[in-house]
Motif scaffolding. Structure first.
Motif, PDB file in Angstrom:
ATOM      1  N   HIS A 100       4.495   9.633  11.659  1.00 52.26           N
ATOM      2  CA  HIS A 100       5.451   8.522  11.722  1.00 52.26           C
ATOM      3  C   HIS A 100       5.210   7.543  10.578  1.00 52.26           C
ATOM      4  O   HIS A 100       6.160   7.032   9.978  1.00 52.26           O
ATOM      5  CB  HIS A 100       5.332   7.811  13.071  1.00 52.26           C
ATOM      6  CG  HIS A 100       6.365   6.744  13.272  1.00 52.26           C
ATOM      7  ND1 HIS A 100       7.688   7.018  13.577  1.00 52.26           N
ATOM      8  CD2 HIS A 100       6.280   5.391  13.194  1.00 52.26           C
ATOM      9  CE1 HIS A 100       8.362   5.886  13.678  1.00 52.26           C
ATOM     10  NE2 HIS A 100       7.531   4.885  13.451  1.00 52.26           N
ATOM     11  N   ALA A 101       3.938   7.272  10.267  1.00 51.54           N
ATOM     12  CA  ALA A 101       3.608   6.359   9.168  1.00 51.54           C
ATOM     13  C   ALA A 101       4.078   6.901   7.829  1.00 51.54           C
ATOM     14  O   ALA A 101       4.297   6.130   6.894  1.00 51.54           O
ATOM     15  CB  ALA A 101       2.100   6.112   9.132  1.00 51.54           C
ATOM     16  N   LEU A 102       4.232   8.231   7.734  1.00 56.04           N
ATOM     17  CA  LEU A 102       4.667   8.859   6.481  1.00 56.04           C
ATOM     18  C   LEU A 102       6.165   9.120   6.460  1.00 56.04           C
ATOM     19  O   LEU A 102       6.658   9.770   5.528  1.00 56.04           O
ATOM     20  CB  LEU A 102       3.909  10.166   6.274  1.00 56.04           C
ATOM     21  CG  LEU A 102       2.627  10.093   5.428  1.00 56.04           C
ATOM     22  CD1 LEU A 102       2.938   9.688   4.008  1.00 56.04           C
ATOM     23  CD2 LEU A 102       1.595   9.183   6.041  1.00 56.04           C
ATOM     24  N   SER A 103       6.884   8.633   7.468  1.00 51.68           N
ATOM     25  CA  SER A 103       8.339   8.729   7.426  1.00 51.68           C
ATOM     26  C   SER A 103       8.876   7.793   6.344  1.00 51.68           C
ATOM     27  O   SER A 103       8.148   6.958   5.797  1.00 51.68           O
ATOM     28  CB  SER A 103       8.934   8.360   8.783  1.00 51.68           C
ATOM     29  OG  SER A 103       8.696   6.982   9.055  1.00 51.68           O
ATOM     30  N   GLU A 104      10.159   7.915   6.049  1.00 53.96           N
ATOM     31  CA  GLU A 104      10.757   7.059   5.019  1.00 53.96           C
ATOM     32  C   GLU A 104      10.580   5.583   5.371  1.00 53.96           C
ATOM     33  O   GLU A 104      10.208   4.766   4.524  1.00 53.96           O
ATOM     34  CB  GLU A 104      12.245   7.397   4.869  1.00 53.96           C
ATOM     35  CG  GLU A 104      12.940   6.635   3.747  1.00 53.96           C
ATOM     36  CD  GLU A 104      14.381   7.067   3.557  1.00 53.96           C
ATOM     37  OE1 GLU A 104      15.155   6.298   2.935  1.00 53.96           O
ATOM     38  OE2 GLU A 104      14.743   8.161   4.030  1.00 53.96           O
ATOM     39  N   GLY A 105      10.815   5.243   6.654  1.00 49.05           N
ATOM     40  CA  GLY A 105      10.649   3.865   7.081  1.00 49.05           C
ATOM     41  C   GLY A 105       9.202   3.419   7.068  1.00 49.05           C
ATOM     42  O   GLY A 105       8.894   2.271   6.742  1.00 49.05           O
ATOM     43  N   GLY A 106       8.293   4.342   7.438  1.00 50.55           N
ATOM     44  CA  GLY A 106       6.873   4.011   7.442  1.00 50.55           C
ATOM     45  C   GLY A 106       6.346   3.717   6.049  1.00 50.55           C
ATOM     46  O   GLY A 106       5.549   2.783   5.865  1.00 50.55           O
ATOM     47  N   ILE A 107       6.784   4.484   5.074  1.00 50.31           N
ATOM     48  CA  ILE A 107       6.340   4.264   3.692  1.00 50.31           C
ATOM     49  C   ILE A 107       6.915   2.954   3.160  1.00 50.31           C
ATOM     50  O   ILE A 107       6.231   2.191   2.463  1.00 50.31           O
ATOM     51  CB  ILE A 107       6.746   5.456   2.805  1.00 50.31           C
ATOM     52  CG1 ILE A 107       5.938   6.702   3.210  1.00 50.31           C
ATOM     53  CG2 ILE A 107       6.517   5.131   1.328  1.00 50.31           C
ATOM     54  CD1 ILE A 107       6.377   7.971   2.516  1.00 50.31           C
ATOM     55  N   ALA A 108       8.168   2.662   3.501  1.00 49.51           N
ATOM     56  CA  ALA A 108       8.774   1.400   3.076  1.00 49.51           C
ATOM     57  C   ALA A 108       8.008   0.216   3.667  1.00 49.51           C
ATOM     58  O   ALA A 108       7.764  -0.785   2.975  1.00 49.51           O
ATOM     59  CB  ALA A 108      10.242   1.359   3.501  1.00 49.51           C
ATOM     60  N   ALA A 109       7.607   0.325   4.934  1.00 48.46           N
ATOM     61  CA  ALA A 109       6.842  -0.750   5.572  1.00 48.46           C
ATOM     62  C   ALA A 109       5.480  -0.915   4.903  1.00 48.46           C
ATOM     63  O   ALA A 109       5.001  -2.043   4.714  1.00 48.46           O
ATOM     64  CB  ALA A 109       6.673  -0.449   7.062  1.00 48.46           C
ATOM     65  N   MET A 110       4.859   0.193   4.543  1.00 45.55           N
ATOM     66  CA  MET A 110       3.567   0.137   3.850  1.00 45.55           C
ATOM     67  C   MET A 110       3.711  -0.616   2.533  1.00 45.55           C
ATOM     68  O   MET A 110       2.881  -1.473   2.193  1.00 45.55           O
ATOM     69  CB  MET A 110       3.043   1.547   3.602  1.00 45.55           C
ATOM     70  CG  MET A 110       1.735   1.627   2.821  1.00 45.55           C
ATOM     71  SD  MET A 110       1.949   1.647   1.013  1.00 45.55           S
ATOM     72  CE  MET A 110       2.696   3.260   0.783  1.00 45.55           C
ATOM     73  N   ARG A 111       4.758  -0.343   1.799  1.00 52.15           N
ATOM     74  CA  ARG A 111       4.940  -0.995   0.502  1.00 52.15           C
ATOM     75  C   ARG A 111       5.215  -2.486   0.660  1.00 52.15           C
ATOM     76  O   ARG A 111       4.806  -3.294  -0.185  1.00 52.15           O
ATOM     77  CB  ARG A 111       6.046  -0.285  -0.273  1.00 52.15           C
ATOM     78  CG  ARG A 111       5.589   1.094  -0.766  1.00 52.15           C
ATOM     79  CD  ARG A 111       6.657   1.904  -1.415  1.00 52.15           C
ATOM     80  NE  ARG A 111       6.092   3.148  -1.952  1.00 52.15           N
ATOM     81  CZ  ARG A 111       6.770   4.281  -2.105  1.00 52.15           C
ATOM     82  NH1 ARG A 111       8.055   4.326  -1.771  1.00 52.15           N
ATOM     83  NH2 ARG A 111       6.178   5.348  -2.591  1.00 52.15           N
ATOM     84  N   GLN A 112       5.862  -2.869   1.749  1.00 49.31           N
ATOM     85  CA  GLN A 112       6.043  -4.295   2.021  1.00 49.31           C
ATOM     86  C   GLN A 112       4.697  -4.954   2.307  1.00 49.31           C
ATOM     87  O   GLN A 112       4.436  -6.084   1.859  1.00 49.31           O
ATOM     88  CB  GLN A 112       6.987  -4.478   3.212  1.00 49.31           C
ATOM     89  CG  GLN A 112       8.440  -4.133   2.906  1.00 49.31           C
ATOM     90  CD  GLN A 112       9.331  -4.278   4.133  1.00 49.31           C
ATOM     91  OE1 GLN A 112       8.862  -4.427   5.255  1.00 49.31           O
ATOM     92  NE2 GLN A 112      10.641  -4.232   3.915  1.00 49.31           N
ATOM     93  N   PHE A 155      -1.847   1.525   4.845  1.00 47.11           N
ATOM     94  CA  PHE A 155      -1.050   2.007   5.978  1.00 47.11           C
ATOM     95  C   PHE A 155      -1.427   1.304   7.281  1.00 47.11           C
ATOM     96  O   PHE A 155      -0.824   1.559   8.328  1.00 47.11           O
ATOM     97  CB  PHE A 155      -1.186   3.522   6.120  1.00 47.11           C
ATOM     98  CG  PHE A 155      -0.346   4.297   5.149  1.00 47.11           C
ATOM     99  CD1 PHE A 155       0.986   4.568   5.408  1.00 47.11           C
ATOM    100  CD2 PHE A 155      -0.882   4.746   3.952  1.00 47.11           C
ATOM    101  CE1 PHE A 155       1.768   5.272   4.506  1.00 47.11           C
ATOM    102  CE2 PHE A 155      -0.116   5.453   3.038  1.00 47.11           C
ATOM    103  CZ  PHE A 155       1.216   5.719   3.317  1.00 47.11           C
ATOM    104  N   ALA A 156      -2.465   0.449   7.232  1.00 49.63           N
ATOM    105  CA  ALA A 156      -2.853  -0.399   8.376  1.00 49.63           C
ATOM    106  C   ALA A 156      -3.230   0.409   9.605  1.00 49.63           C
ATOM    107  O   ALA A 156      -2.922   0.035  10.731  1.00 49.63           O
ATOM    108  CB  ALA A 156      -1.728  -1.390   8.702  1.00 49.63           C
ATOM    109  N   LEU A 157      -3.931   1.524   9.405  1.00 49.14           N
ATOM    110  CA  LEU A 157      -4.283   2.408  10.519  1.00 49.14           C
ATOM    111  C   LEU A 157      -5.775   2.739  10.512  1.00 49.14           C
ATOM    112  O   LEU A 157      -6.175   3.881  10.741  1.00 49.14           O
ATOM    113  CB  LEU A 157      -3.450   3.694  10.453  1.00 49.14           C
ATOM    114  CG  LEU A 157      -1.960   3.518  10.740  1.00 49.14           C
ATOM    115  CD1 LEU A 157      -1.188   4.801  10.431  1.00 49.14           C
ATOM    116  CD2 LEU A 157      -1.724   3.097  12.197  1.00 49.14           C
ATOM    117  N   ALA A 158      -6.613   1.728  10.277  1.00 49.90           N
ATOM    118  CA  ALA A 158      -8.062   1.966  10.257  1.00 49.90           C
ATOM    119  C   ALA A 158      -8.554   2.522  11.580  1.00 49.90           C
ATOM    120  O   ALA A 158      -9.469   3.353  11.630  1.00 49.90           O
ATOM    121  CB  ALA A 158      -8.802   0.676   9.912  1.00 49.90           C
TER     122      ALA A 158
END
Length: 356
Positions: A254-266, A215-218
């Motif tokens: 926000h990171a767990l929103s639909e868009g946030g999860i899609a970005a994480m998978r990318q 999730f890039a949030l260290a």
């Protein structure tokens, strides 16, 4: 006055966790702490910072529960996975009586947190392949009734390999009177390996998660413990009040929103591609004896004189990690493709200098 004389005796000789980034020269390429190599951007407004935050942020808990496949009541949000590790020990281990068990090599904070809480530490050495010695863990549980917490890191840090589902179940079955904490900090890189579905069956299972890796949030310091409600209720007796600041909870949600999860998978797919380049390039370098399989955002490899290689790379502006093992291994995080290429070039130079 010697301030150490005021400390409990079991803390005086404790070696603390040290940041590998301290004292680094400007411009160092960071490939040593398994972070995502580029920053995520968030724009937030906070107009209620005069108030304490929610004890447990409801929106984030509900979104994470949906993402992980559990109920919101089975999620406890903590200040990073590290607080979760210590919280489990503090909740279930009586100081100077109970024991924490884990297999080596693995994340050093299991041992450090156990010692700061006054718990005993029992370790099981890894197999020659650095795989988990499941039989050794089960024997230790059978022979030591004072074991109250078992830590399993899946995928494991620093080896990068996963623990089989059957192995985890064997440990759970052997730990009738102990909590089994499975640390899934890197699970987004191999989601098929999660055992979060076993929570429903095992009341002594706690799964530790984090937003620090995929999730890039260290820098957010946000972790989670997933477990049955009774185990979560026990942990809530011990956790400090208001552990999650409002900005942290908002960004996490926000990171767990639909868009946030899609970005994480990318991001995960990008890291997998860079990891393939890193492994294939390492395998071609003379002086690299072995490259270990990895299901994470780092790669473990063997060289002669790892400490000297580590120091030489540091002097050349590339920071990697020396996990400390008699196998002669070093660990490198998967960075951007440019960082990976720079690391390969610098390592090749260092090994050539060593052979000349």
């Amino acid at each position: 006055m010697d301030i150490r004389s005021l400390m409990p005796s079991f803390l005086r000789t404790l070696i603390p966790y040290e940041s590998p980034n301290e004292g680094a020269p400007e411009g160092t390429v960071w490939l040593n702490t398994n972070e995502y190599p580029t920053a995520t951007k968030y724009e937030m407004r906070f107009e209620t910072l005069n108030r304490y935050p929610q004890v447990q942020p409801a929106l984030f808990r509900s979104r994470y529960a949906q993402y992980a496949g559990v109920k919101p009541e089975e999620v406890l949000v903590t200040r990073g996975a590290d607080e979760g590790i210590e919280l489990i020990i503090r909740t279930f281990c009586t100081p100077f009586k109970d024991t924490v068990l884990y297999a080596l090599p693995t994340y050093s904070m299991y041992g450090i947190s156990a010692k700061t809480c006054g718990a005993n530490v029992l370790t099981v050495e890894a197999k020659k392949s650095l795989g988990l010695d499941t039989l050794g863990l089960c024997k230790a549980l059978a022979q030591n009734p004072d074991i109250k917490v078992v830590f399993l890191c899946n995928p494991n840090n620093p080896t990068g390999n996963t623990v089989s589902r059957d192995a985890i179940i064997r440990v759970l079955e052997a730990a009738k009177d102990a909590i089994v904490a499975v640390d899934e900090a890197y699970i987004e890189f191999c989601p098929q390996a999660t055992i979060v579905d076993l929570i429903e069956k095992y009341p002594n299972l706690a799964v530790i998660r984090t937003l620090s890796k995929a999730f890039a949030l260290a820098g957010l310091r946000c972790g989670m413990i997933l477990a049955q409600e009774n185990l979560i209720a026990a942990l809530r007796k011990v956790i400090a009040p208001y552990p999650v600041p409002e900005p942290v909870a908002a960004i996490a949600a926000h990171a767990l929103s639909e868009g946030g999860i899609a970005a994480m998978r990318q991001r995960v797919e990008l890291i997998r591609g860079n990891r393939t380049y890193l492994k294939e390039s390492l395998a071609k370098i003379p002086g690299v004896r072995s490259v270990y399989p990895s299901q994470t955002n780092f790669v473990l490899f063997e060289v002669d004189e790892p400490e000297r290689i580590y120091k030489s790379l540091w002097e050349k502006g590339v920071a990697i990690r020396e996990p400390g093992s008699d196998k002669g291994v070093l660990r490198v995080s998967v960075g951007t493709i440019g960082e990976c290429k720079l690391f390969i070039n610098k390592l090749t130079q260092v090994l050539q200098e060593a052979g000349s």
